[in-house]
Design an enzyme around this catalytic site. Structure first.
Site, PDB file in Angstrom:
ATOM      1  N   GLU A 134      -2.807   5.865  -1.530  1.00 18.87           N
ATOM      2  CA  GLU A 134      -3.873   4.879  -1.680  1.00 18.87           C
ATOM      3  C   GLU A 134      -4.534   4.585  -0.347  1.00 18.87           C
ATOM      4  OE1 GLU A 134      -1.470   1.924  -3.367  1.00 18.87           O
ATOM      5  OE2 GLU A 134      -1.931   2.432  -5.442  1.00 18.87           O
ATOM      6  N   SER A 135      -3.716   4.525   0.706  1.00 18.60           N
ATOM      7  CA  SER A 135      -4.248   4.259   2.043  1.00 18.60           C
ATOM      8  C   SER A 135      -5.259   5.312   2.433  1.00 18.60           C
ATOM      9  CB  SER A 135      -3.099   4.223   3.063  1.00 18.60           C
ATOM     10  OG  SER A 135      -3.598   3.919   4.337  1.00 18.60           O
ATOM     11  N   VAL A 195       0.861  -1.181   0.000  1.00 18.91           N
ATOM     12  CA  VAL A 195       0.000   0.000   0.000  1.00 18.91           C
ATOM     13  C   VAL A 195       0.893   1.225   0.000  1.00 18.91           C
ATOM     14  CG1 VAL A 195      -0.197   0.184   2.525  1.00 18.91           C
ATOM     15  CG2 VAL A 195      -2.002   1.104   1.089  1.00 18.91           C
ATOM     16  N   SER A 196       0.502   2.226  -0.810  1.00 13.85           N
ATOM     17  CA  SER A 196       1.224   3.504  -0.788  1.00 13.85           C
ATOM     18  C   SER A 196       0.423   4.464   0.066  1.00 13.85           C
ATOM     19  CB  SER A 196       1.384   4.064  -2.206  1.00 13.85           C
ATOM     20  OG  SER A 196       0.131   4.407  -2.739  1.00 13.85           O
ATOM     21  N   THR A 197       1.052   5.539   0.505  1.00 13.53           N
ATOM     22  CA  THR A 197       0.410   6.489   1.420  1.00 13.53           C
ATOM     23  C   THR A 197      -0.868   7.061   0.833  1.00 13.53           C
ATOM     24  OG1 THR A 197       2.574   7.052   2.269  1.00 13.53           O
ATOM     25  CG2 THR A 197       0.779   8.545   2.816  1.00 13.53           C
TER      26      THR A 197
END
Length: 498
Positions: free
Chosen positions: A12-13, A8-10
C-alpha cells in the site's frame, strides 16, 4: 485520553502513497490536540488482528486508559469486515468511541451500512491485488524471467532484467561443496563440510559465518546450480499470513511437477556433477539409517543437570584406548545449544543404573521403598520453575523481534529476523508442551497416585525374560521403569522413576 491507530503495509505504501506520518497528522487534526497516545503497525497486513500495535491498543482499552480511538480509514483498522465489526464492538463495550478521519461512522443503520460497504470494498480490492500479483508472476516465469529474488547462494539477482547473475566469490564455494562431497576424501560428510566452512569463517548469503549442515544439504539438492531454475514449484497461498497466526499455520505444499516452469540460468556445476551428488545423497541416507555399531543402554534417558542438554552416546578415544561415553556436547554444525561439556563413561553409568534396577527386582518385599521418594514433587516443581522462565524468555525475545520488524528499515535483514521469530515460536510451543506434561505429572504425585503397578509390570517382564536378556530386552526394561536420569556430575546421578 484519545488514541491514534495507524497502519500501512508495504504494497500500500508503494501503490497508494499511504504513510504512517500522514495518517497520524490527519488524525491529530481530527482529535484537535497533540496530546494523544499513538499506536502503529508498519508492514503488517490488515487481514489479520495479530499485530503488535493493535494488540497493545486493545490491551490499553481494556485497562481503561483510552476514551476514544481515531483511525484514518476503516480499512486501516482491518480489511476483513468481521474484524472491523469485532473491534468496533469491543471498543463500545469498553465505552470507547471509534472515530474515522475519512468516512464518518455513526451508530445508526445508515452508518453501519456504510461501514459494511467500505469493509466489503476493501476485501474485494485485496482479493484483486492478490489475483493480479499471481497472474503477473506466472506470466514472467513463462517469459523466462526469474519472478523474485530468493537469495540463492552463488547468484545475484538483476532486478532490471529479471535474471540471475553468477556471484563468482560465492560460486567458488558452491563448486567447493559439490567437489568435496563427490570426492568424499576431504571431510566426513555434509557435517564435515559445514564445520570446515564455519572454521574458515566463510560468509553465508545473510552474512553469517556459521554453516548449518542443512544449508549445505540444500545447496547440494538445488538443481538451479546445473542451470535449471524451477518456478511455480511451491504453493504458498495463505502462507504470507502465517506470521500473524498463532495456531494452525498454513503449510507450503509442492505443486504437481507438470505445473513447474523451468527457466534457464547460468550453471555453476555440470549436470553430471549434480546427478552424482544426488546419488551419493541417497546412499548416505540409507547408510545413516542403519543401526549403529555401538549400543547405548540409556539412550534417550540422560540429561545434564547443569545445562539441561540431553546426553547422547558416542565412541571416543583417550590415551590410546577407545570407549563408549555419554556427552551433552552437540557437534552438529550450527547447533544453538552446544552443551557445557558434561561426559560420563557409558559402561560405568549403565552398570550403576542396571544394579539399581536389579536391587528393585530382587527385593519384591521392599518394592515400596523403591518408589519415587519425592511425593511432594520437588523435582517437578523445580523443573516447572525452570520451564516457566524459559518460556517467558522465548516470549520476550519474540516480542522484541516483532517490535524490530515493525520499526524496520533497509539496513535490517528482515528474513533473518523472521527466521529467528519462527524459531522462538517453535521453542515456546515445545516448552509449553513440556510444561503441560510436567504439570500433569505433578498433579498425579500430589494426588498420591501409586507407581507400584509400573514397577510390578516391569518386574514381571524381567522375570519372563531373565534367561534371555538381550540388549534390546534390557533396554525395554529400563525404559519401562525410568523416566529420566539427571547427571549432576561424573560421580553423582539422580534416577527418576515413573
Amino acid at each position: 485520553m484519545k488514541a491514534i491507530y495507524a497502519r500501512v503495509s508495504t504494497e500500500e505504501s508503494a501503490q497508494k502513497g499511504y504513510s504512517i506520518a500522514h495518517q497520524i497528522d490527519e488524525a491529530k487534526k481530527k482529535a484537535g490536540t497533540d496530546q494523544v497516545l499513538i499506536y502503529t503497525d508498519e508492514g503488517y497486513s490488515g487481514e489479520f488482528l495479530e499485530r503488535p500495535g493493535l494488540e497493545k491498543l486493545r490491551d490499553d482499552v481494556r485497562k481503561g486508559l483510552i476514551e476514544a480511538v481515531i483511525v484514518y480509514d476503516p480499512d486501516r483498522l482491518a480489511r476483513n469486515l468481521m474484524h472491523q465489526l469485532l473491534i468496533d464492538d469491543e471498543l463500545r463495550k469498553n465505552n470507547v468511541e471509534l472515530i474515522f478521519v475519512n468516512g464518518e461512522y455513526e451508530n445508526t443503520p445508515e452508518g453501519k451500512l456504510f461501514f459494511s460497504l467500505r469493509g466489503a470494498i476493501a476485501e474485494f480490492e485485496k482479493a484483486k491485488i492478490r489475483e493480479r500479483t499471481m497472474a503477473g508472476r506466472l506470466r514472467k516465469a513463462k517469459e523466462g524471467k526469474i519472478v523474485k529474488d530468493d537469495k540463492i547462494y552463488g547468484y545475484d539477482y538483476d532486478k532490471q532484467t529479471g535474471q540471475l547473475v553468477i556471484n563468482e566469490e560465492e560460486a567458488e564455494i558452491v563448486r567447493f561443496i559439490f567437489d568435496s562431497f563427490i570426492r568424499q576424501d576431504r571431510f566426513k560428510g555434509i557435517n564435515g563440510i559445514a564445520h570446515y566452512l564455519t572454521e574458515k569463517k566463510v560468509k553465508t548469503k545473510t552474512g553469517k559465518t556459521v554453516w548449518h549442515r542443512q544449508v549445505v544439504r540444500q545447496i547440494l539438492m538445488n538443481e538451479t546450480y546445473m542451470g535449471k531454475r524451477p518456478q511455480n514449484k511451491w504453493n504458498t497461498e495463505g502462507m504470507i499470513a502465517n506470521r500473524y497466526r498463532k495456531d494452525q499455520k498454513v503449510p507450503m505444499t509442492l505443486r504437481p511437477k507438470e505445473e513447474w516452469i523451468y527457466v534457464d540460468v547460468p550453471a555453476i556445476v555440470t549436470e553430471e556433477q549434480f546427478r552424482r551428488a544426488q546419488i551419493l545423497l541417497e546412499q548416505s541416507r540409507r547408510r545413516y539409517a542403519k543401526t549403529t555399531k555401538h549400543k547405548y543402554l540409556l539412550s534417550g534417558l540422560l540429561r545434564c543437570a547443569q545445562c539441561g542438554n540431553t546426553m547422547t552416546g558416542r565412541y571416543t578415544k583417550n590415551w590410546g584406548k577407545y570407549y563408549r561415553e555419554y556427552t551433552d556436547i552437540k557437534n552438529t554444525a550450527g547447533a544453538k545449544y552446544r552443551g557445557c561439556g558434561m561426559t560420563v563413561r557409558a559402561d560405568e553409568i549403565e552398570k550403576v543404573v542396571w544394579s539399581h534396577l536389579m536391587d528393585i527386582f530382587n527385593n519384591p518385599d521392599r518394592l515400596h521403598d523403591f518408589q519415587p521418594e519425592r511425593t511432594d514433587g520437588n523435582f517437578e516443581k523445580a523443573e516447572l520453575d525452570r520451564l516457566e522462565k524459559e518460556i517467558e524468555r522465548a516470549r520476550k525475545g519474540r516480542k522484541r523481534l516483532l517490535s524490530l520488524v515493525a520499526m524496520s528499515d533497509d539496513e535490517i535483514d528482515l528474513e533473518e529476523i523472521k527466521q529467528e521469530i519462527r524459531h522462538l515460536q517453535q521453542r515456546e510451543k515445545d516448552l509449553t508442551e513440556q510444561y503441560t506434561q510436567l504439570e500433569q505429572q505433578l498433579r498425579a504425585l500430589q494426588d498420591k497416585k501409586p507407581s507400584e503397578h509400573i514397577l510390578r509390570e516391569a518386574m514381571d517382564f524381567f522375570t519372563r525374560h531373565k534367561d534371555e536378556l538381550s540388549f534390546e530386552t534390557k533396554q525395554a526394561i529400563v525404559r519401562k521403569v525410568i523416566k529420566e536420569i539427571r547427571v549432576l556430575d561424573k560421580d553423582d546421578i539422580e534416577i527418576v522413576l515413573f
